[in-house]
Structure formats: C-alpha cells, structure tokens
Design a protein around this motif. Sequence first.
Motif, PDB file in Angstrom:
ATOM      1  N   LYS A 197       0.032  17.477  -4.483  1.00 35.79           N
ATOM      2  CA  LYS A 197       0.219  16.086  -4.881  1.00 35.79           C
ATOM      3  C   LYS A 197      -0.148  15.933  -6.354  1.00 35.79           C
ATOM      4  N   PRO A 198       0.374  14.917  -7.020  1.00 39.16           N
ATOM      5  CA  PRO A 198      -0.003  14.703  -8.425  1.00 39.16           C
ATOM      6  C   PRO A 198      -1.517  14.583  -8.615  1.00 39.16           C
ATOM      7  N   GLU A 199      -2.201  14.045  -7.642  1.00 36.98           N
ATOM      8  CA  GLU A 199      -3.660  13.892  -7.758  1.00 36.98           C
ATOM      9  C   GLU A 199      -4.408  15.219  -7.643  1.00 36.98           C
ATOM     10  N   ASP A 200      -3.705  16.302  -7.344  1.00 39.86           N
ATOM     11  CA  ASP A 200      -4.321  17.628  -7.357  1.00 39.86           C
ATOM     12  C   ASP A 200      -4.346  18.218  -8.773  1.00 39.86           C
ATOM     13  N   THR A 201      -3.718  17.551  -9.708  1.00 39.89           N
ATOM     14  CA  THR A 201      -3.701  18.023 -11.084  1.00 39.89           C
ATOM     15  C   THR A 201      -5.114  18.091 -11.641  1.00 39.89           C
ATOM     16  N   ALA A 202      -5.488  19.266 -12.125  1.00 36.18           N
ATOM     17  CA  ALA A 202      -6.844  19.495 -12.623  1.00 36.18           C
ATOM     18  C   ALA A 202      -6.946  20.927 -13.154  1.00 36.18           C
ATOM     19  N   VAL A 203      -8.058  21.200 -13.810  1.00 38.69           N
ATOM     20  CA  VAL A 203      -8.415  22.582 -14.113  1.00 38.69           C
ATOM     21  C   VAL A 203      -9.233  23.097 -12.928  1.00 38.69           C
ATOM     22  N   TYR A 204      -8.825  24.223 -12.388  1.00 39.65           N
ATOM     23  CA  TYR A 204      -9.488  24.801 -11.225  1.00 39.65           C
ATOM     24  C   TYR A 204     -10.381  25.958 -11.671  1.00 39.65           C
ATOM     25  N   TYR A 205     -11.617  25.940 -11.191  1.00 37.63           N
ATOM     26  CA  TYR A 205     -12.605  26.949 -11.542  1.00 37.63           C
ATOM     27  C   TYR A 205     -13.076  27.685 -10.289  1.00 37.63           C
ATOM     28  N   CYS A 206     -13.188  28.999 -10.399  1.00 32.44           N
ATOM     29  CA  CYS A 206     -13.812  29.743  -9.316  1.00 32.44           C
ATOM     30  C   CYS A 206     -15.289  29.954  -9.648  1.00 32.44           C
ATOM     31  N   ASN A 207     -16.042  30.222  -8.608  1.00 33.44           N
ATOM     32  CA  ASN A 207     -17.496  30.274  -8.710  1.00 33.44           C
ATOM     33  C   ASN A 207     -17.989  31.199  -7.616  1.00 33.44           C
ATOM     34  N   ALA A 208     -18.987  32.019  -7.929  1.00 37.78           N
ATOM     35  CA  ALA A 208     -19.479  32.954  -6.927  1.00 37.78           C
ATOM     36  C   ALA A 208     -20.953  33.249  -7.137  1.00 37.78           C
ATOM     37  N   ASP A 209     -21.633  33.512  -6.028  1.00 35.57           N
ATOM     38  CA  ASP A 209     -23.041  33.933  -6.062  1.00 35.57           C
ATOM     39  C   ASP A 209     -23.056  35.452  -5.935  1.00 35.57           C
ATOM     40  N   VAL A 210     -23.557  36.115  -6.974  1.00 33.51           N
ATOM     41  CA  VAL A 210     -23.463  37.570  -7.069  1.00 33.51           C
ATOM     42  C   VAL A 210     -24.838  38.190  -7.249  1.00 33.51           C
ATOM     43  N   SER A 211     -25.072  39.272  -6.534  1.00 23.94           N
ATOM     44  CA  SER A 211     -26.257  40.077  -6.777  1.00 23.94           C
ATOM     45  C   SER A 211     -25.829  41.418  -7.358  1.00 23.94           C
ATOM     46  N   SER A 212     -26.466  41.804  -8.418  1.00 18.63           N
ATOM     47  CA  SER A 212     -26.181  43.097  -9.049  1.00 18.63           C
ATOM     48  C   SER A 212     -27.246  44.136  -8.705  1.00 18.63           C
ATOM     49  N   ARG A 213     -28.158  43.764  -7.767  1.00 16.87           N
ATOM     50  CA  ARG A 213     -29.282  44.657  -7.472  1.00 16.87           C
ATOM     51  C   ARG A 213     -29.306  45.132  -6.035  1.00 16.87           C
ATOM     52  N   SER A 214     -29.229  44.205  -5.083  1.00 16.72           N
ATOM     53  CA  SER A 214     -29.331  44.599  -3.688  1.00 16.72           C
ATOM     54  C   SER A 214     -28.740  43.505  -2.817  1.00 16.72           C
ATOM     55  N   VAL A 215     -28.623  43.818  -1.520  1.00 17.67           N
ATOM     56  CA  VAL A 215     -28.091  42.845  -0.572  1.00 17.67           C
ATOM     57  C   VAL A 215     -29.026  41.651  -0.431  1.00 17.67           C
ATOM     58  N   TYR A 216     -30.277  41.823  -0.815  1.00 21.87           N
ATOM     59  CA  TYR A 216     -31.245  40.745  -0.699  1.00 21.87           C
ATOM     60  C   TYR A 216     -31.356  39.903  -1.966  1.00 21.87           C
TER      61      TYR A 216
END
Length: 121
Positions: free
Chosen positions: A85-104
């Motif tokens: 729909k026209p109201e979906d017009t926007a800049v879309y950003y992705c986002n993530a929670d990342v660990s670079s050390r361990s699963v914890y």
Amino acid sequence: VQLQASGGGLVQAGGSLRLSCAASGIIFIISDMRWYRQAPGKQRELVALITKGGSLNYADSVKGRFTISRDSAKNTVYLQMNSLKPEDTAVYYCNADVSSRSVYGPFQQYWGQGTQVTVSS
C-alpha cells in the motif's frame, strides 16, 4: 559486524517486494532479527521480528501481508511484502542481536543501512 540490506525499490500498489539483509563479520550466534521502517516525518517503527527459535511478531498494519523469515546458515533475514500500500512507503532497516563471543553473549545490536521502499498509488 555489518548488516547489508537490499531489495527495496518502486512498486505499484498491490505489488510485492522481497527485502534481504545479510550479516557479516565475526558472528558466533544471532538471536532476534527485526525489520523496522521509518516514513518521512514519522518515528521508526517495528515491522516484524523473528527469534532464533522461529517465533514471529508483526505490527498490526502488516499482518497478513508481510512475512519475515531467516536463513541461519546464511545469517540472513528476509521480509516478503505482498499487497503493498502507499502507506508502506518508508526506508526499511534491518536489525539484529549478535554475539561475536559465545552462545551466551554478550549480545550487541546492529543496524543495516536502510533500503527505500516506495509504493505508488
């Protein structure tokens, strides 16, 4: 860690687009992944979320039209957008929670650069 979003563009109302966001860098594990959007003059809003376990959550405005998914082997999250729909017009950003050390953890939140989605009426 970097998130690279792609797939935006110009589409007519009723059309479809598929956004992709790939994470790269030193990644041990990715927890929640999200798509946000920000329209001109408006606050950034959460569009969809997917947990590592596959639980989903959507904004009411996109339920039944958008589908979030992920490929954990590729560290990539997708957003399939249908019946746009026209109201979906926007800049879309992705986002993530990342660990670079361990699963914890510890987990750090990263943002992609944004991709423009424009829906014409």
